[in-house]
Structures are given as structure tokens and as C-alpha cells.
Design an enzyme around this catalytic site. Sequence first.
Site, short mmCIF file in Angstrom:
data_model
loop_
_atom_site.label_atom_id
_atom_site.label_comp_id
_atom_site.label_asym_id
_atom_site.label_seq_id
_atom_site.Cartn_x
_atom_site.Cartn_y
_atom_site.Cartn_z
N ASP A 241 0.83 -1.20 0.00
CA ASP A 241 0.00 0.00 0.00
C ASP A 241 0.87 1.26 0.00
OD1 ASP A 241 -2.10 -1.85 0.36
OD2 ASP A 241 -1.87 -1.72 2.54
N ASN A 265 9.35 2.15 -3.85
CA ASN A 265 10.24 1.25 -3.10
C ASN A 265 10.71 1.89 -1.81
OD1 ASN A 265 10.06 -0.74 -5.05
ND2 ASN A 265 12.04 -0.28 -5.99
#
Length: 378
Positions: A241, A265
Amino acid sequence: MVSQNQHPLPPQQSRRGLIAGNYCHDVLIKDGTVVAETLGGAASFVSAILDALSIPSTYVAKVGPDFAYSVDHSPIVSPLSETTLFHAHFSSQPRRQDRVLKRVRACNPILPSDLPGSRFDFGMAVGVAGEILPETLERMLDSCDLVFVDIQALIRVFDSDDGTVRLVGLKDSGFFHLLPRIGFLKASAEEAPFIDLDEARKWCCVVVTSGKDGCTVYWKDGEAQIAPFPAVQVDPTGAGDSFLGGFAVGLIQGLAVPDAALLGNFFGSLTVGRIGLPNFDSKLMQVKDEIYRRKMQCSTYPERWDEGLKFMKQLGHDQFHASLGAAKLTCRIQEHGHELSSSPLAVEQDMYHQLTGQQKSLLDSVYEEPIKSVCGKP
């Protein structure tokens, strides 16, 4: 390679978003013992990032009258329904599945009529418990210029006996016909086989996250591997999420797709390093500065999203990765008082020991009751 049914987003304008997905109560259970009870739901993780980076958005989420948390974006209260509850089971045994997720109960789904009637620059369909209906997603596609979708909102099904989460193929989900209108589809490495990646990438950009290995961006004519950030995993809940929230912010702020995926990331790695919902708040000022510098560095983008250059790594991508890594280390040092000479992984490992030590003390003093099932029996 965004659907031609959607309008391109100019990179230097502020964006207004529509986020759809229910808030949840999450119970984290390790080796049969409750570790923590936290606010859950993809919308809560996404809002932590969008709010911290000042992206104005409207949230549509449903809860029951039993909802136990204070949130900045008020949900719709369904008076005859309880808040969605998940039990996430973890094992300390090696070679065991990282997490077994069970939906104990589910709040009412989000209906098309629950969505505002106004138009939005972007939308995010981030359901976790089956609350996004095909007709609701279709309404979002009609009212948003660009839509990000987490595949878990489309392909999750739940065992009728104990609520264990399973996955079905996208073609069998009732959502497949909407694929050509979706801008970006995010999936984990475990979810990707249920998409038919070769087919999906013909219609939209697909981003597959792989935890410690970073992520891969797939589009019609190519793909790009995006590097990860060092992290010691404490709790994987919400990592995907947070990735999607960071990825969307990067695109909304005008970054190329690989740079936006790098930002995803970054936020995913911050999230796995703690239990429950992260609190980014003012610690992200340096990150805001890095996003702005990168946007200014790559200010000559094509006008159309589907011309291809946006999907290629731009000069300076690796330096942007290094700059975000330095920002992450600075945040950790500020939060935990480490020496500036500490390596990123050393900081993460020391945080892990601090968190697990605090966690053990909490368990010994608070949680003594056995876990109960939906029917109330141990």
C-alpha cells in the site's frame, strides 16, 4: 502507455485525488500470540504518504460504529455493519509462509453512489476486503483522469469458513473488462501470476513488487527493474500500500515512471521496518526536496503519457536512488539517535532489535487472552 481514454497529467500542477478503500482493524499474531492491534486498510497507509507530501485528496471509506481509531479523513459509518477486521498470522519458523491473512468480518462495500459527483485528477482503488465493486471502479474510471489500482482490490476472495484470503484470476474476477481503462495496476510477486501479465501489459502499465528485490515495471513495449532500499522486515503489512502511495505521488509530482517506482520502493522499505501504520510527518522534508530536485533535473518530458520516454530510466536515476537512500538514513538517525557513520542496514537491524524488544515487553504485560474466532470460541 496510459490508456488513451484518460487525459495526460501535466507534471507541474498540483493534483486532487479520490481514494477508495475501507479502513480496517488489524490484529497481528505471531506464533499464536497477539503482537499488536493497529489501524489497517490500504487507504490508511496511502493517506499517511499523501498527507505527509501535501497531496490534497478525498477519501471514501466505510467503517462500523465500533471503529476504534481517530483518522484525519472521516469515514462513512455504516450503522448496521461492523468495521472490517483482519487477523494476520505470522510464524517464526523458517521456511514457513510469511503471512496468512484472514478476514474475520467485513464492513459494507463502497457503492458508486458513495463516491462524490465531482471530477478528480487521479483516483486510487485500494480495497482490501472485497469492498470495491466492478460498478464502483467503473464510476471512478469515469470521474478520474488517471486511475491507480491495487490488484488485491480485484482478485481477493475469502474462505467461507475461516476467512482465509485466496486469489482468483483477473479474468474470473468481474473486473477484467475494465483493464483497458486503468492507468497503472500494482501487484505483488505472489499476485502477478493471477493477472496474465503478458495480456495485462498490452492495456496498462503493470508494476510488480518483489519485497527486498525492489519492483519491475512492465509496459507494452518493455520493462524496467527498479532497485530496492535496505530494510530489515519487522511487519510486512501495508508495504504494498505504501509502495503504491509513493509511486502515485511520484507520478503526480511529474517524475518519470522508473523514478516514481523508486519512490514507491522507498516508502515500502520505511513501512516494513515498524509495526503498524508509519508516521512520516515532518521527517519527509528532505524527501520533498529530493523529489523537487529530480523533477527540475528532468523537466523536458513529452506531452503525452504514452510516448514511451516516460517509461525509460532518465539520466541521474541512480543518483536519485542514492539521494533517497541518504534521506532514509537521515530519518532513521533523527528518530533513533544513531551515529552518522552507521550504515543503512546497521540502522535497520538495530531498529529491529529495539522494536522486537519493546514488543516482547508489551506482550508479557498486556496480552494474556487466547485468540478468539468469529464465533467467540478460543
